[in-house]
Design an enzyme around this catalytic site. Structure first.
Site, short mmCIF file in Angstrom:
data_model
loop_
_atom_site.label_atom_id
_atom_site.label_comp_id
_atom_site.label_asym_id
_atom_site.label_seq_id
_atom_site.Cartn_x
_atom_site.Cartn_y
_atom_site.Cartn_z
N SER A 1 0.80 -1.23 0.00
CA SER A 1 0.00 0.00 0.00
C SER A 1 0.82 1.27 0.00
CB SER A 1 -0.95 0.00 1.20
OG SER A 1 -2.06 -0.81 0.93
N TYR B 1 -10.55 1.93 5.94
CA TYR B 1 -9.58 1.63 4.89
C TYR B 1 -10.17 0.63 3.91
CZ TYR B 1 -4.82 1.13 3.06
OH TYR B 1 -3.70 1.16 2.26
N SER B 2 -10.12 0.94 2.63
CA SER B 2 -10.63 0.03 1.60
C SER B 2 -9.75 0.12 0.37
CB SER B 2 -12.07 0.39 1.24
OG SER B 2 -12.51 -0.41 0.14
N ASN B 3 -9.15 -0.99 0.01
CA ASN B 3 -8.30 -1.04 -1.18
C ASN B 3 -9.09 -0.82 -2.46
OD1 ASN B 3 -5.43 -1.91 -0.25
ND2 ASN B 3 -6.83 -3.19 0.94
N GLY C 1 2.63 -0.63 4.23
CA GLY C 1 2.19 -1.55 3.20
C GLY C 1 2.28 -3.01 3.63
#
Length: 394
Positions: free
Chosen positions: A100, A199-201, A341
């Site tokens: 990330s 948090y959302s990818n 990340g």
């Protein structure tokens, strides 16, 4: 890809129970070694050395690297091994998957497009991606670009619904970003747009798609054209479907259970991470990128202010999230800016201060690292930045 360690660990345990085999390896770390320009001496330096050693002993990582950079030069600390079979040390110029920590690159490109009046932060996602975000209560007409970049969209995280066993059984498979987005959109939102932080990818897959729609080029090409090439980041790449890590690098390992042996997952197709976490870099390059970002070389002042306009995440350590960039307080005073990340094989964290210090740390184990590993990596970044500050003031 980040914050999915426990879910991945559980699924990986099931995968091993089902008989998935990717090469079983074991090993432990060795002592910390320092090279490069000295960042400082005395008790603080000794504490940092001990912390690096802890990452590859008590915390269980095979190897670790920390790169500290300031205006006078750089320092590299390594501990443990790059390969648990050969026992080769971690190369000082290691490349590794940054997970990330890809997100600040993507957000930078989006904000450059904002500065060029090609994207509006407060425009609906529907303007740029008509018909893409919809179903099960998800509505691209109500979600803004800003909310994507700041994780306030409420969109579900596709990683919550992706079975890691798919990666283990077919690590070279291509994953289409639209398919991953649709996997998330098959589920209802976590909250109304702007009503919370989560948090959302999925947000960054969509940000990458916006870049492509607006520019006519892939998000990878735009990052290369706008960031990698201008800054001379020769150890940074967006691999697309390529499974290999170019240049010197430690092997990346996963631990499928608490007492399970390590599994080598150095080579896999990073399209499963895409614009949410698919890049490769090095400590030196990521530090250079962060330094250029926080001192205004990549964004116009108005867009940098937007990036650094944060909201609390609710974490006990004071973490606050801007647009692809987060801040945390330093124990020696002030804030630092960066990102962390998680991606198969590697956990990373990086931070920079506005007075010219940057630090990036990597451990070649994820998922399967302990919570202590994550905490100690964060501490290593903070300790290195405080060490920079103390030596710079002399």
């Amino acid at each position: 890809m980040i914050k999915q360690r426990h879910a991945l660990r559980g699924a990986l345990t099931l995968a091993v129970a089902a008989g998935v085999a990717l090469g079983v390896l074991t090993g432990t770390g060795t002592g910390a070694q320092a090279a490069g320009t000295a960042a400082g001496d005395g008790a603080d330096q000794a504490r940092l050395d001990r912390l690096m050693h802890r990452l590859t002993t008590v915390d269980g990582g095979p190897g670790a690297l920390l790169h500290l950079r300031d205006r006078r030069g750089g320092t590299v600390l390594t501990s443990g091994v790059a390969d648990v079979n050969s026992r080769a040390p971690v190369p000082r110029d290691s490349r590794f998957r940054i997970g990330s920590m890809t997100k600040p690159f993507v957000a930078t490109v989006v904000l450059q497009l904002v500065g060029e009046h090609r994207v509006s932060l407060d425009a609906a996602v529907e303007r740029y991606l008509p018909g893409v975000v919809g179903g099960n209560g998800n509505d691209g007409r109500k979600i803004t670009v800003r909310q994507l970049l700041q994780h306030t969209s409420g969109l579900p995280d596709y990683l919550s619904y992706l079975d890691p066993r798919q990666i283990l059984t077919d690590p070279l498979a291509h994953h289409d970003a639209r398919d991953l987005v649709n996997l998330a959109l098959a589920h209802p939102p976590k909250f109304a747009p702007g009503a919370g932080w989560r948090y959302s990818n999925t947000n960054y897959l969509l940000a990458g798609m916006i870049i492509e729609k607006v520019t006519g080029r892939t998000w990878a090409e735009e990052i290369d054209r706008r960031v990698i090439t201008p800054l001379g980041l020769r150890e940074t790449s967006v691999p697309g479907d390529a499974p290999a890590i170019p240049g010197p690098h430690p092997h990346g390992y996963v631990r499928p259970g608490e007492d399970a042996p390590l599994m080598d997952l150095t080579a896999f197709n990073p399209s499963v991470a895409g614009a949410s976490g698919g890049m490769i870099s090095s400590g030196a390059d990521f530090n250079r990128f962060l330094g250029a970002l926080v001192d205004g070389r990549l964004l116009r002042p108005a867009q940098l202010r937007e990036m650094m306009r944060t909201r609390p995440t609710g974490d006990s350590d004071g973490r606050a999230y801007g647009l692809g960039l987060e801040s945390r307080p330093l124990p020696c005073g002030g804030l630092y800016w960066g990102h962390g990340g998680d991606v198969f094989g590697y956990e990373t964290a990086g931070g920079a201060t506005v007075d010219g210090g940057q630090a990036t740390v990597m451990v070649n184990l994820d998922p399967g690292g302990s919570d202590a590993q994550s905490d100690d990596m964060k501490t290593a970044v903070q300790m290195a930045l405080c060490l920079h500050r103390s030596t710079a003031s002399r």
